[in-house]
Design a protein around this motif. Structure first.
Motif, mmCIF file in Angstrom:
data_model
loop_
_atom_site.group_PDB
_atom_site.id
_atom_site.type_symbol
_atom_site.label_atom_id
_atom_site.label_comp_id
_atom_site.label_asym_id
_atom_site.label_seq_id
_atom_site.Cartn_x
_atom_site.Cartn_y
_atom_site.Cartn_z
ATOM 1 N N ARG A 150 0.840 -1.190 0.000
ATOM 2 C CA ARG A 150 0.000 0.000 0.000
ATOM 3 C C ARG A 150 0.880 1.247 0.000
ATOM 4 O O ARG A 150 1.946 1.267 0.609
ATOM 5 N N VAL A 151 0.407 2.310 -0.658
ATOM 6 C CA VAL A 151 1.186 3.541 -0.730
ATOM 7 C C VAL A 151 0.238 4.737 -0.711
ATOM 8 O O VAL A 151 -0.843 4.700 -1.316
ATOM 9 N N VAL A 152 0.621 5.774 0.017
ATOM 10 C CA VAL A 152 -0.152 7.018 0.062
ATOM 11 C C VAL A 152 0.297 7.924 -1.071
ATOM 12 O O VAL A 152 1.496 8.165 -1.250
ATOM 13 N N LEU A 153 -0.678 8.421 -1.848
ATOM 14 C CA LEU A 153 -0.383 9.350 -2.944
ATOM 15 C C LEU A 153 -1.014 10.705 -2.649
ATOM 16 O O LEU A 153 -2.147 10.778 -2.164
ATOM 17 N N THR A 154 -0.275 11.759 -2.943
ATOM 18 C CA THR A 154 -0.786 13.115 -2.723
ATOM 19 C C THR A 154 -0.742 13.975 -3.976
ATOM 20 O O THR A 154 -1.218 15.118 -3.950
ATOM 21 N N ALA A 155 -0.167 13.445 -5.057
ATOM 22 C CA ALA A 155 0.022 14.261 -6.262
ATOM 23 C C ALA A 155 -0.060 13.367 -7.495
ATOM 24 O O ALA A 155 -0.045 12.138 -7.396
ATOM 25 N N PRO A 156 -0.161 13.960 -8.681
ATOM 26 C CA PRO A 156 -0.167 13.165 -9.912
ATOM 27 C C PRO A 156 1.095 12.329 -10.037
ATOM 28 O O PRO A 156 2.147 12.661 -9.476
ATOM 29 N N ILE A 157 0.984 11.222 -10.800
ATOM 30 C CA ILE A 157 2.137 10.365 -11.057
ATOM 31 C C ILE A 157 2.200 10.057 -12.543
ATOM 32 O O ILE A 157 1.217 10.231 -13.271
ATOM 33 N N THR A 158 3.340 9.567 -12.984
ATOM 34 C CA THR A 158 3.534 9.301 -14.405
ATOM 35 C C THR A 158 2.808 8.032 -14.832
ATOM 36 O O THR A 158 2.440 7.188 -13.999
ATOM 37 N N ALA A 159 2.632 7.889 -16.129
ATOM 38 C CA ALA A 159 2.008 6.684 -16.668
ATOM 39 C C ALA A 159 2.850 5.454 -16.334
ATOM 40 O O ALA A 159 2.313 4.375 -16.075
ATOM 41 N N GLU A 160 4.168 5.630 -16.322
ATOM 42 C CA GLU A 160 5.056 4.513 -15.995
ATOM 43 C C GLU A 160 4.835 4.053 -14.552
ATOM 44 O O GLU A 160 4.787 2.851 -14.272
ATOM 45 N N ASP A 161 4.661 4.998 -13.635
ATOM 46 C CA ASP A 161 4.431 4.634 -12.239
ATOM 47 C C ASP A 161 3.046 4.014 -12.050
ATOM 48 O O ASP A 161 2.878 3.091 -11.244
ATOM 49 N N ARG A 162 2.066 4.496 -12.769
ATOM 50 C CA ARG A 162 0.731 3.895 -12.683
ATOM 51 C C ARG A 162 0.773 2.452 -13.177
ATOM 52 O O ARG A 162 0.139 1.561 -12.592
ATOM 53 N N ALA A 163 1.518 2.221 -14.247
ATOM 54 C CA ALA A 163 1.655 0.857 -14.766
ATOM 55 C C ALA A 163 2.346 -0.043 -13.758
ATOM 56 O O ALA A 163 1.989 -1.222 -13.603
ATOM 57 N N LEU A 164 3.325 0.503 -13.040
ATOM 58 C CA LEU A 164 4.007 -0.267 -11.997
ATOM 59 C C LEU A 164 3.029 -0.667 -10.902
ATOM 60 O O LEU A 164 2.993 -1.839 -10.498
ATOM 61 N N LEU A 165 2.251 0.269 -10.412
ATOM 62 C CA LEU A 165 1.298 -0.023 -9.340
ATOM 63 C C LEU A 165 0.303 -1.102 -9.755
ATOM 64 O O LEU A 165 -0.023 -2.005 -8.973
ATOM 65 N N ALA A 166 -0.159 -1.025 -10.996
ATOM 66 C CA ALA A 166 -1.094 -2.037 -11.490
ATOM 67 C C ALA A 166 -0.411 -3.392 -11.599
ATOM 68 O O ALA A 166 -0.998 -4.429 -11.251
ATOM 69 N N ALA A 167 0.841 -3.415 -12.058
ATOM 70 C CA ALA A 167 1.556 -4.677 -12.268
ATOM 71 C C ALA A 167 1.839 -5.399 -10.966
ATOM 72 O O ALA A 167 1.858 -6.635 -10.926
ATOM 73 N N ILE A 168 2.075 -4.646 -9.877
ATOM 74 C CA ILE A 168 2.425 -5.277 -8.608
ATOM 75 C C ILE A 168 1.216 -5.376 -7.671
ATOM 76 O O ILE A 168 1.366 -5.729 -6.496
ATOM 77 N N SER A 169 0.023 -5.072 -8.184
ATOM 78 C CA SER A 169 -1.222 -5.161 -7.403
ATOM 79 C C SER A 169 -1.173 -4.310 -6.146
ATOM 80 O O SER A 169 -1.727 -4.679 -5.103
ATOM 81 N N ALA A 170 -0.507 -3.171 -6.226
ATOM 82 C CA ALA A 170 -0.464 -2.256 -5.095
ATOM 83 C C ALA A 170 -1.740 -1.426 -5.061
ATOM 84 O O ALA A 170 -2.381 -1.195 -6.088
#
Length: 354
Positions: A182-202
């Motif tokens: 789990r990770v707390v987000l407070t700001a926009p993130i890149t498409a690459e980081d979004r893909a990472l989160l989806a890939a690792i089921s975070a």
């Protein structure tokens, strides 16, 4: 067997979107239906509660991990909270000290060994962060990455994402996916980081900032398959956070009231780890046989709202089959809390002025 019959309300239930009444027996929802049928399923001596048009909806689940005032949480319609233990604090001690009506999920501090904790929380800072994430992943323990106290949240977010990426490169995405960090987000993130989160089921936790606005990319994250938990902590109350999701500063990131409510009630339960310390007696939806954990809210109006929070996206007629929620447009007052019930018992009830 203890029973209570609720009548003359609006019951938010996907299994019966037409329900105006509910019977609670022995800590669970025993029946949902309309007022005209209620007397057929409840004995005459069963206590009645007249909702007087109020909304009965699943209780909120606070995923943010701040220090929590149990009494305030219950008065905000919150029944389950995530707590980040301080060094030296144990899950058992924190749970024993909490209001027994408020279910507590505790994440241990990194320097503590605690078998009763749900997982470990780490401040997103320092050169050792990636190594700690790797170690927890190898141990099969979920990590809750949060911004460092007093630090720049955007820097903490960048550090957390970098640590997850490094761990995925070392162990492989499937290894991280098994523990679902789990990770707390407070700001926009890149498409690459979004893909990472989806890939690792975070999963991610987002919440309004001090100005009441949400800035994390809600709509994009949900569209790309990343579970989003909405933190409802703060004096403004949980419905202010739900409304903030409808009125995101970036119109492309706005989501419907139904999606935001799910992010504040159902998703925080789904992302809990498969660990004994994360076991709670609650259900993400009000259905027959589910634990009777819910809150009662007085609302000036109800609707099924589109992402801009001003118009109805679908018919508000019950024949549409969509459960209704309090209206959250800027011109309508936020819902007013009336009661919180946990496991079929009143955990907190508004006291009328004398």
């Amino acid at each position: 067997m203890s029973s209570t019959l609720f009548l003359n309300g609006i019951v938010h239930s996907a299994s019966d979107p037409y329900a105006t009444a509910a019977l609670v027996s022995d800590g669970v929802v025993a029946w949902l239906g309309d007022d005209s049928s209620a007397d057929r399923v409840a004995d005459p001596d069963v206590p009645r509660v007249d909702l007087a048009g109020a909304v009965l909806a699943p209780a909120f689940v606070e995923p943010g991990g701040p220090s929590v005032d149990p009494a305030q949480a219950l008065r905000h319609g919150v029944a389950i909270v995530t707590v980040l233990a301080e060094p030296g604090q144990t899950a058992q001690a924190l749970q024993a000290a909490a209001d027994p009506a408020l279910q507590t999920v505790v994440y241990r501090a990194a320097d503590t060994v605690d078998a009763e904790a749900a997982g470990v929380w780490l401040p997103a800072e320092g050169e050792a962060l990636a190594a700690l994430v790797v170690a927890s992943t190898r141990a099969g323990e979920q990590v809750h990455l949060v911004p460092p106290a007093g630090g720049d949240p955007s820097e903490g977010q960048a550090a957390a994402l970098a640590a997850l990426r490094s761990a995925a490169e070392e162990l492989g995405a499937p290894a991280l996916g098994r523990v679902r960090h789990r990770v707390v987000l407070t700001a926009p993130i890149t498409a690459e980081d979004r893909a990472l989160l989806a890939a690792i089921s975070a999963s991610v936790t987002v919440g309004p900032e001090a100005d009441g606005l949400l800035r994390a990319p809600l709509g994009t994250l949900l569209a790309e398959g990343v579970p989003v938990c909405l933190s409802t902590a703060g004096e403004a109350g949980p419905w202010a956070a739900v409304r903030a999701a409808l009125s995101h500063p970036d119109e492309a990131e706005r989501i419907s009231a139904r999606s935001a409510f799910t992010a504040a009630t159902r998703t925080p339960l789904r992302v809990l780890p498969d660990a004994p310390g994360a076991t709670v007696q609650a259900a993400p939806r009000l259905t027959v046989s589910a634990p009777a954990t819910f809150a009662v809210w007085e609302a000036d109006a109800v609707a099924v709202q589109s992402p801009d929070g001003r118009v109805a996206a679908w018919s508000t007629d019950t024949r549409a089959g969509t459960p209704l929620l309090p209206a959250l447009d800027a011109e309508t007052a936020l819902p007013r809390w009336r009661a919180t019930w946990v496991d079929g018992r009143p955990a907190a009830v508004e006291v009328a002025d004398a």
